[in-house]
Enzyme design. Structure first.
Site, PDB file in Angstrom:
ATOM      1  N   CYS A  43      -5.163 -16.590  30.401  1.00  0.00           N
ATOM      2  CA  CYS A  43      -5.605 -17.405  29.257  1.00  0.00           C
ATOM      3  C   CYS A  43      -5.051 -16.918  27.927  1.00  0.00           C
ATOM      4  O   CYS A  43      -4.451 -17.680  27.165  1.00  0.00           O
ATOM      5  CB  CYS A  43      -7.127 -17.418  29.186  1.00  0.00           C
ATOM      6  SG  CYS A  43      -7.949 -18.109  30.639  1.00  0.00           S
ATOM      7  N   HIS A  59      -7.818 -17.991  23.373  1.00  0.00           N
ATOM      8  CA  HIS A  59      -8.706 -17.261  24.278  1.00  0.00           C
ATOM      9  C   HIS A  59      -9.976 -16.913  23.507  1.00  0.00           C
ATOM     10  O   HIS A  59      -9.920 -16.450  22.358  1.00  0.00           O
ATOM     11  CB  HIS A  59      -8.005 -15.997  24.779  1.00  0.00           C
ATOM     12  CG  HIS A  59      -8.740 -15.265  25.847  1.00  0.00           C
ATOM     13  ND1 HIS A  59      -9.316 -15.878  26.927  1.00  0.00           N
ATOM     14  CD2 HIS A  59      -8.995 -13.932  26.000  1.00  0.00           C
ATOM     15  CE1 HIS A  59      -9.887 -14.989  27.703  1.00  0.00           C
ATOM     16  NE2 HIS A  59      -9.711 -13.794  27.160  1.00  0.00           N
TER      17      HIS A  59
END
Length: 459
Positions: A77, A131
């Site tokens: 991510c 993220h």
């Protein structure tokens, strides 16, 4: 959930860098930027799972261009999102993993939302765009944080929610993603005097796969199909690849506890839940005054394994971890029901949106504008896609081949015309030496050492 308004001092400096922006043609298009988390190719337009129910993503696909060979810059991510939002490769920044804050090593980077703000756009973010652990306040004049979703009283599968799945006795309205999408719906119902850049980030199908029971009911366990696998699939994979796969970890737990079908069911249910929320968002846009002049970009931040190569999650350089769903609708440019087989990368989003919206070109971006492919999906394209996982570990994907080179020099090579599941590593076969040499030319020339790490942010 409160909306956070951030007024950042760096904006004046950023604006000064782009004083000529307003001398150019006034931007015509708005942007709807839709990010989904951990969604692989198990959605209708990409054919990864027969029987998946994603009618809303299917509808969007018919409207624009489906990129069948789209890949992330990193299969995790944080590095994936940091790279696509800054235009900087992981191998250039040194941000390879989820526990490496990106802003300290990219202090001067002008992110995609910052760039649109500096060029006169109204910018808002909601949900997971960067993220979660390392969201960037400087990027958002207005930002709606990710609300927490309901969870069972106790993690049903193995006692910790990072790797767990179960229906929950709640309504869609109780879920965080539903509330995030509400922000987008409200935004479309408002009057905007300036063009806008609206980023909506959904968390599902990220673990844990806790979604309302009705989505599980769509996929009875008796109907679940497991991924195609072969015994001892890691036998021809170098030690560096086996170490990444960790077959004695998640996969052993799944098999020993007879959870494979249930895990697949949870993933499918979470995808369909996400699809329903995407449908709510797209319907709101379609019913608004902005429907005809809004570019839509839809993507998953990386792929996901569900037992292929005895591996689960992302965090690998194989096809399942690096291939992503990627769709673009560009009013007046893309044609309905278009499909491109060219290899593209999420790094290409930044330069593409800048060009589509008539913003000044940013030469330092490391991706390539895919506007030529929006005009003609079959256009000549000489850009293999590169995915990086950790220092010195890279995969190069052409339309036929996947070539992996690890930082110890070991290799994998897969012929996707004859072996789409990547069952047979042919890297040691001398007859493919010329292919390896050709593909190796696309390996990054820069391999920056690891950025500093922190304890949080691992998932």
């Amino acid at each position: 959930m409160k909306i956070k308004y951030t007024f950042f001092t760096g904006l004046a400096l950023v604006s000064a860098l782009f004083d000529n922006a307003f001398a150019q043609t006034k931007p015509k298009y708005n942007v709807l930027f839709v990010a989904v988390d951990d969604m692989n190719d198990w959605v209708g337009p990409f054919g990864g799972y027969e029987g998946i129910k994603t009618p809303n993503i299917d509808k969007l696909a018919r409207k624009g261009v489906v990129f069948k060979r789209a890949y992330c810059a990193a299969p995790a991510c944080n590095p994936s999102r940091a790279s696509l939002l800054t235009g900087v490769r992981p191998s250039t920044s040194g941000v390879y993993h989820n526990n490496q804050p990106w802003r300290p090593v990219l202090k001067d980077a002008v992110t995609l939302p910052q760039y649109f703000t500096a060029n006169g756009y109204d910018v808002k973010g909601a949900g997971k765009i960067f993220h979660n652990a390392f969201n960037d306040d400087a990027s958002w004049p207005v930002y709606f944080d990710v609300p927490k979703s309901p969870e069972p009283p106790k993690a049903p599968v193995n006692g910790f929610a990072h790797f767990d799945w179960s229906p929950v006795d709640v309504k869609d309205e109780d879920m965080g993603d539903f509330k995030v999408v509400n922000q987008g719906i409200e935004y479309f119902n408002q009057k905007h005097d300036k063009p806008f850049f609206l980023a909506i980030g959904l968390t599902r199908p990220h673990l844990p796969w806790y979604v309302p029971q009705k989505y599980y009911d769509l996929y009875p366990l008796s109907s679940i199909k497991l991924p195609k696998v072969v015994a001892n699939d890691l036998s021809d994979v170098p030690d560096a690849g086996v170490k990444i796969a960790k077959p004695k970890g998640d996969h052993k737990f799944i098999v020993d506890n007879k959870q494979w079908e249930k895990a697949v069911q949870g993933y499918l249910a979470s995808i369909t839940f996400a699809d329903v929320q995407i449908g709510r968002l797209l319907d709101a846009l379609e019913n608004s005054e902005y429907a005809k002049n809004t570019i839509i970009v839809f993507f998953g931040d990386h792929g996901w394994h569900l037992g292929e190569k005895e591996h689960w999650r992302k965090f690998a350089l194989w096809e399942e971890a690096s291939r992503v769903p990627f769709l673009v609708y560009a009013p007046g440019l893309s044609k309905e029901n278009s499909v491109s087989e060219r290899t593209v990368n999420l790094l290409d989003i930044y330069p593409t949106l800048a060009e589509l919206c008539n913003l000044p070109a940013k030469k330092e971006l490391e991706g390539n504008s895919i506007v030529p492919l929006l005009k003609n999906p079959s256009a000549t394209w000489e850009h293999p896609s590169v995915t990086t996982h950790g220092f010195g570990n890279h995969a190069v994907r052409s339309e036929k081949w996947r070539y992996i080179r690890y930082n110890d020099g070991s290799e994998e090579l897969y012929d996707h015309e004859n072996d789409p599941q990547e069952f047979k590593n042919v890297a040691k076969d001398e007859k493919y030496l010329s292919e390896k040499i050709k593909l190796a030319k696309s390996l990054p020339a820069i391999n920056t050492k690891d950025a500093p790490t922190v304890k949080e942010g691992k998932e």
